[in-house]
Design a protein around this motif. Sequence first.
Motif, PDB file in Angstrom:
ATOM      1  N   VAL A   1       0.665  -1.289  -0.164  1.00 15.88           N
ATOM      2  CA  VAL A   1       0.115  -0.154  -0.054  1.00 15.88           C
ATOM      3  C   VAL A   1       0.783   1.410   0.061  1.00 15.88           C
ATOM      4  N   TYR A   2       1.800   1.353   0.758  1.00 17.75           N
ATOM      5  CA  TYR A   2       2.937   2.378   0.756  1.00 17.75           C
ATOM      6  C   TYR A   2       3.242   2.759  -0.706  1.00 17.75           C
ATOM      7  N   THR A   3       3.941   1.667  -1.133  1.00 15.85           N
ATOM      8  CA  THR A   3       4.364   1.763  -2.739  1.00 15.85           C
ATOM      9  C   THR A   3       3.133   2.462  -3.402  1.00 15.85           C
ATOM     10  N   SER A   4       2.093   1.786  -3.465  1.00 13.56           N
ATOM     11  CA  SER A   4       0.819   2.418  -4.334  1.00 13.56           C
ATOM     12  C   SER A   4       0.694   3.897  -4.151  1.00 13.56           C
ATOM     13  N   ALA A   5       1.125   4.455  -2.771  1.00 10.06           N
ATOM     14  CA  ALA A   5       0.677   5.996  -2.470  1.00 10.06           C
ATOM     15  C   ALA A   5       1.674   6.525  -3.532  1.00 10.06           C
ATOM     16  N   PHE A   6       2.865   6.246  -3.495  1.00 11.35           N
ATOM     17  CA  PHE A   6       3.900   7.268  -4.243  1.00 11.35           C
ATOM     18  C   PHE A   6       3.518   7.100  -5.685  1.00 11.35           C
ATOM     19  N   VAL A   7       3.093   5.707  -6.383  1.00 10.40           N
ATOM     20  CA  VAL A   7       2.943   5.504  -7.547  1.00 10.40           C
ATOM     21  C   VAL A   7       1.775   6.294  -8.115  1.00 10.40           C
ATOM     22  N   THR A   8       0.521   6.352  -7.084  1.00  7.04           N
ATOM     23  CA  THR A   8      -0.447   7.031  -7.372  1.00  7.04           C
ATOM     24  C   THR A   8      -0.161   8.469  -7.656  1.00  7.04           C
ATOM     25  N   TRP A   9       0.808   9.066  -6.865  1.00  6.14           N
ATOM     26  CA  TRP A   9       1.167  10.437  -7.186  1.00  6.14           C
ATOM     27  C   TRP A   9       1.747  10.755  -8.310  1.00  6.14           C
ATOM     28  N   LEU A  10       2.730   9.666  -8.943  1.00  4.04           N
ATOM     29  CA  LEU A  10       3.181   9.950 -10.255  1.00  4.04           C
ATOM     30  C   LEU A  10       2.018   9.684 -11.398  1.00  4.04           C
ATOM     31  N   LEU A  11       1.237   8.849 -11.246  1.00  2.47           N
ATOM     32  CA  LEU A  11       0.200   8.765 -12.357  1.00  2.47           C
ATOM     33  C   LEU A  11      -0.896   9.645 -12.414  1.00  2.47           C
ATOM     34  N   ALA A  12      -1.039  10.185 -11.151  1.00  3.16           N
ATOM     35  CA  ALA A  12      -2.119  11.459 -11.269  1.00  3.16           C
ATOM     36  C   ALA A  12      -1.738  12.688 -10.412  1.00  3.16           C
ATOM     37  N   PRO A  13      -0.573  13.414 -11.004  1.00  3.80           N
ATOM     38  CA  PRO A  13       0.036  14.469 -10.284  1.00  3.80           C
ATOM     39  C   PRO A  13      -1.024  15.778  -9.957  1.00  3.80           C
ATOM     40  N   SER A  14      -2.046  15.559  -9.505  1.00  5.39           N
ATOM     41  CA  SER A  14      -3.250  16.504  -9.229  1.00  5.39           C
ATOM     42  C   SER A  14      -3.540  16.533  -7.809  1.00  5.39           C
TER      43      SER A  14
ATOM     44  N   ALA B   1       9.407  14.123 -11.215  1.00  6.83           N
ATOM     45  CA  ALA B   1       9.303  12.907 -11.882  1.00  6.83           C
ATOM     46  C   ALA B   1      10.633  12.088 -10.974  1.00  6.83           C
ATOM     47  N   LEU B   2      11.801  12.439 -10.870  1.00  5.28           N
ATOM     48  CA  LEU B   2      13.081  11.837 -10.566  1.00  5.28           C
ATOM     49  C   LEU B   2      12.969  11.525  -9.045  1.00  5.28           C
ATOM     50  N   VAL B   3      12.349  12.670  -8.204  1.00  7.30           N
ATOM     51  CA  VAL B   3      12.129  12.585  -6.853  1.00  7.30           C
ATOM     52  C   VAL B   3      10.984  11.589  -6.540  1.00  7.30           C
ATOM     53  N   GLY B   4       9.848  11.377  -7.442  1.00  5.78           N
ATOM     54  CA  GLY B   4       8.863  10.444  -7.288  1.00  5.78           C
ATOM     55  C   GLY B   4       9.355   8.984  -7.234  1.00  5.78           C
ATOM     56  N   TRP B   5       9.946   8.860  -8.488  1.00  9.93           N
ATOM     57  CA  TRP B   5      10.421   7.467  -8.846  1.00  9.93           C
ATOM     58  C   TRP B   5      11.398   6.761  -8.040  1.00  9.93           C
ATOM     59  N   VAL B   6      12.399   7.935  -7.354  1.00  6.99           N
ATOM     60  CA  VAL B   6      13.170   7.463  -6.143  1.00  6.99           C
ATOM     61  C   VAL B   6      12.821   7.072  -4.911  1.00  6.99           C
ATOM     62  N   SER B   7      11.546   7.763  -4.557  1.00  8.83           N
ATOM     63  CA  SER B   7      10.748   7.336  -3.618  1.00  8.83           C
ATOM     64  C   SER B   7      10.034   6.087  -3.988  1.00  8.83           C
ATOM     65  N   VAL B   8       9.620   5.693  -4.957  1.00 12.32           N
ATOM     66  CA  VAL B   8       9.026   4.407  -5.197  1.00 12.32           C
ATOM     67  C   VAL B   8       9.995   3.507  -5.067  1.00 12.32           C
ATOM     68  N   ALA B   9      11.221   3.506  -5.421  1.00 11.90           N
ATOM     69  CA  ALA B   9      12.344   2.681  -5.325  1.00 11.90           C
ATOM     70  C   ALA B   9      12.707   2.308  -4.098  1.00 11.90           C
ATOM     71  N   MET B  10      12.656   3.456  -3.014  1.00 12.60           N
ATOM     72  CA  MET B  10      12.826   3.455  -1.597  1.00 12.60           C
ATOM     73  C   MET B  10      11.594   2.486  -1.082  1.00 12.60           C
ATOM     74  N   THR B  11      10.323   2.678  -1.313  1.00 12.12           N
ATOM     75  CA  THR B  11       9.232   1.896  -0.893  1.00 12.12           C
ATOM     76  C   THR B  11       9.459   0.592  -1.278  1.00 12.12           C
ATOM     77  N   LEU B  12      10.140   0.016  -2.508  1.00 14.27           N
ATOM     78  CA  LEU B  12      10.373  -1.347  -2.856  1.00 14.27           C
ATOM     79  C   LEU B  12      11.255  -1.979  -1.997  1.00 14.27           C
ATOM     80  N   VAL B  13      12.124  -1.094  -1.587  1.00 14.21           N
ATOM     81  CA  VAL B  13      13.424  -1.490  -0.601  1.00 14.21           C
ATOM     82  C   VAL B  13      12.487  -2.010   0.732  1.00 14.21           C
ATOM     83  N   HIS B  14      11.695  -1.279   0.975  1.00 18.80           N
ATOM     84  CA  HIS B  14      10.767  -1.335   2.357  1.00 18.80           C
ATOM     85  C   HIS B  14      10.217  -2.679   2.307  1.00 18.80           C
ATOM     86  N   LEU B  15       9.451  -2.690   0.942  1.00 18.36           N
ATOM     87  CA  LEU B  15       8.600  -3.973   0.569  1.00 18.36           C
ATOM     88  C   LEU B  15       9.537  -5.516   0.782  1.00 18.36           C
TER      89      LEU B  15
END
Length: 395
Positions: A67-80, A151-165
């Motif tokens: 769910v944590y990963t999905s939060a940041f992916v949502t930001w990147l897919l819908a940046p509104s 975009a870069l900050v967002g995708w690095v954030s996603v990468a860190m959540t994948l480490v968490h996973l």
Amino acid sequence: MAYRATHEAMPLFGVYALLFAEQGLDAAQITSLLAVWSVTAFVLEVPSGAWADLLDRRRLLIASAVVYTSAFVTWLLAPSYWGFLAGFVLWSLSDAMKSGTFEAFLYDELAAAGRTHRYGLVRARAETAGVVVMGLAIAAAAPLHQAGGFALVGWVSVAMTLVHLLVAVSLPRAAPVEPPPEEEVVPPPEPVSAAAWLHTLRAGVHEAASAPAVRRVLLAYAAVVALVGLDEYFNLVLAEGGTSVPVIAWVMAGIVLAEAVGTWFADRVALLDRGAHAALVLGAGLLLAWGAWASGTGVWSFGALGVGYAAASSVYVAGDIRLQSAMSGDARATVTSVAGVVAEGGFLVALGLVGLGSLWWDLPEVVAAVALTLALPATLSAWRAPPARPSATAS
């Protein structure tokens, strides 16, 4: 605890707030995101803790990471605005699923191995690691943004959540339970249901409210959270005292390092007797008050804020160690989640007092006065809170 996770991520919220502004959000919208984030975590805190006492905690931690990963992916897919809002709700849900679950999982796994004496040490070191990583994340935000923007900050954030996973997936499976003697009749486990959840919820809340040792630890916990929560105003206090922005950045970095040192020794602080515990809390309150009051005097006020905050943070983490030691029932995750709600209450008291006082006085004086005011109940409750059992914290 959801409060702790949200509170520790507050500095990161400041970083993301700048990114949200780049995407067209105004100050009111960004403030509403923060409100939704906090309120959602508060509402979900205890109910999720009760599920953690019924379900496989390892799987729940893995689900929380997803769910944590999905939060940041949502930001990147819908940046509104609505995409960011949905992401914060998912983030709060993830924190709530993890809140209480991690502490109970850690304690029970150590208990199964006959090593509950390691809980305090592991908990303190884990907290220190979290503080250090948060500081590194804040430091990395600026160069990442310069190199690739949102975009870069967002995708690095996603990468860190994948480490968490991956870390969650690597956690050990529940230790096998020894079979009972043949002559002992063991009733079948109660099926997971809404009724079972409600029963667990009631049991956890009852233990938190009626067990004297647990109740005293919870009160001390809430009182020191009110002091810890004053760090939200450090930047503003320093600015009003005349400190320049570059110096404020360095001072805040130093305070984060001081916090890491304080949390490192939390397992030892959990063993302090009532007099020493109360003296440490009182010292933290006095240092925070003096640091805020003298915010324009330079290095001594910076040091007072750093040492005071380190002491308060150490007592705060030690509160969880004391709590796990004081509990005796089966609803460990639920009681820990109740502590998270109590912590949020203490934090809101601090915010309310500062907000009210700032209507009439300057912020440094208000924060100093609030720190002194909160130090009294925090010291008294620390005096009454029993120390952790030495077997729960020995290294």
